[in-house]
Write an enzyme that holds these catalytic residues in place. Structure first.
Site, short mmCIF file in Angstrom:
data_model
loop_
_atom_site.label_atom_id
_atom_site.label_comp_id
_atom_site.label_asym_id
_atom_site.label_seq_id
_atom_site.Cartn_x
_atom_site.Cartn_y
_atom_site.Cartn_z
N VAL A 34 33.32 44.78 28.16
CA VAL A 34 32.95 46.11 28.64
C VAL A 34 34.03 47.12 28.27
CG1 VAL A 34 32.51 47.52 30.68
CG2 VAL A 34 31.52 45.24 30.51
N PRO A 54 46.38 41.99 31.30
CA PRO A 54 47.15 40.86 30.79
C PRO A 54 46.65 40.47 29.41
CG PRO A 54 46.47 40.49 33.06
CD PRO A 54 45.73 41.70 32.59
N GLY A 57 43.62 38.29 28.77
CA GLY A 57 42.30 38.78 29.13
C GLY A 57 41.71 39.73 28.10
N ASP A 119 29.76 48.61 36.45
CA ASP A 119 28.73 47.86 37.19
C ASP A 119 28.68 48.19 38.69
OD1 ASP A 119 27.81 46.55 34.90
OD2 ASP A 119 29.33 44.99 35.09
#
Length: 256
Positions: A34, A54, A57, A119
């Site tokens: 996203v 991080p 990720g 979201d």
């Protein structure tokens, strides 16, 4: 009041705007898929993107942006102090932690920073729609959070109906407008400039606008003073105004 009819108010929509973020600092928290889409949208709008996430990720696309130094990257987890920078004008979060996202949202509200929490529609000052891009042309379709997939379907349907070279035509129109502003500067010339440009777009076809060269623009602008619009063919033939014979037909139209 005189029997006039006015549009009915239809609530539940969003105020769709083109937000200018060029050279403005935008903080993105999270580096997944996203975030990759958000970052690309921001870079396309020439924003200064600051990413906090991080390294383990990072989505491959986001990692590419970092490697190419297209964004400012901080390899760490988000901390509330990251919002202390007064230059931050917008925050976008894309992390899998609803509680942390809500805390970021609340802090953004305290600091009066516009935010988008991925979201979580209730915690968004703005939404992303499905966008069609062709050079300077941008068309956004929004379902106001009701169905993102439907927005994509509608956007593709609209794009299929557009001429393949419409982006190039718009670029040429933009270049002509810039030249016209140099030729006829000043606010008092505004109404005439607008009307003259509108007539060019109405009388010239999309193909004409695409084929227009710098020399064609200069030749066309010579007709601004007397407020005349030759056809593309007449311009190419170098015909004088007294040789023009209009048949009343018009080609492709555009809105300036």
């Amino acid at each position: 009041m005189g029997g006039e009819k006015f549009p009915e108010v239809e609530g539940g929509g969003s105020l769709i705007l083109a937000w200018q973020v060029k050279n403005k600092k935008v903080l993105v928290i999270g580096g997944g898929e996203v975030a990759a889409g958000r970052i690309l949208n921001l870079l396309n709008a020439d924003a200064k993107v600051v990413l906090i996430s991080p390294r383990d990720g990072l989505n491959p696309e986001v990692a590419h942006r970092v490697e190419q130094k297209q964004i400012e990257y901080h390899d760490k987890k988000y901390e509330p102090s990251d919002l202390d920078d007064p230059a931050i004008t917008m925050v976008m979060t894309a992390i899998d932690d609803p509680e942390a996202s809500s805390r970021i949202w609340k802090l953004c509200k305290e600091k009066r920073i516009a935010a988008n929490i991925a979201d979580v529609p209730p915690e968004c000052d703005f939404y992303f729609g499905s966008v069609h891009r062709d050079g300077p042309l941008q068309i956004m379709v929004s379902t106001n959070g009701n169905g993102p997939k439907m927005a994509n379907i509608v956007r593709r349907r609209i794009a299929e109906t557009l001429p393949s070279n419409i982006g190039e035509a718009i670029k040429k129109v933009g270049a002509l407008r810039k030249k016209l502003r140099v030729l006829a500067p000043g606010d008092e010339q505004g109404p005439k400039r607008m009307k003259w440009m509108s007539k060019v777009c109405l009388q010239w076809s999309l193909e004409d606008l695409c084929d227009m060269t710098e020399q064609d623009m200069d030749d066309l602008l010579r007709n601004y003073g007397p407020d005349l619009i030759p056809t593309f063919e007449q311009l190419k033939l170098g015909e004088s105004p007294d040789e023009w014979q209009f048949d009343g037909s018009f080609g492709w139209s555009c809105v300036i």
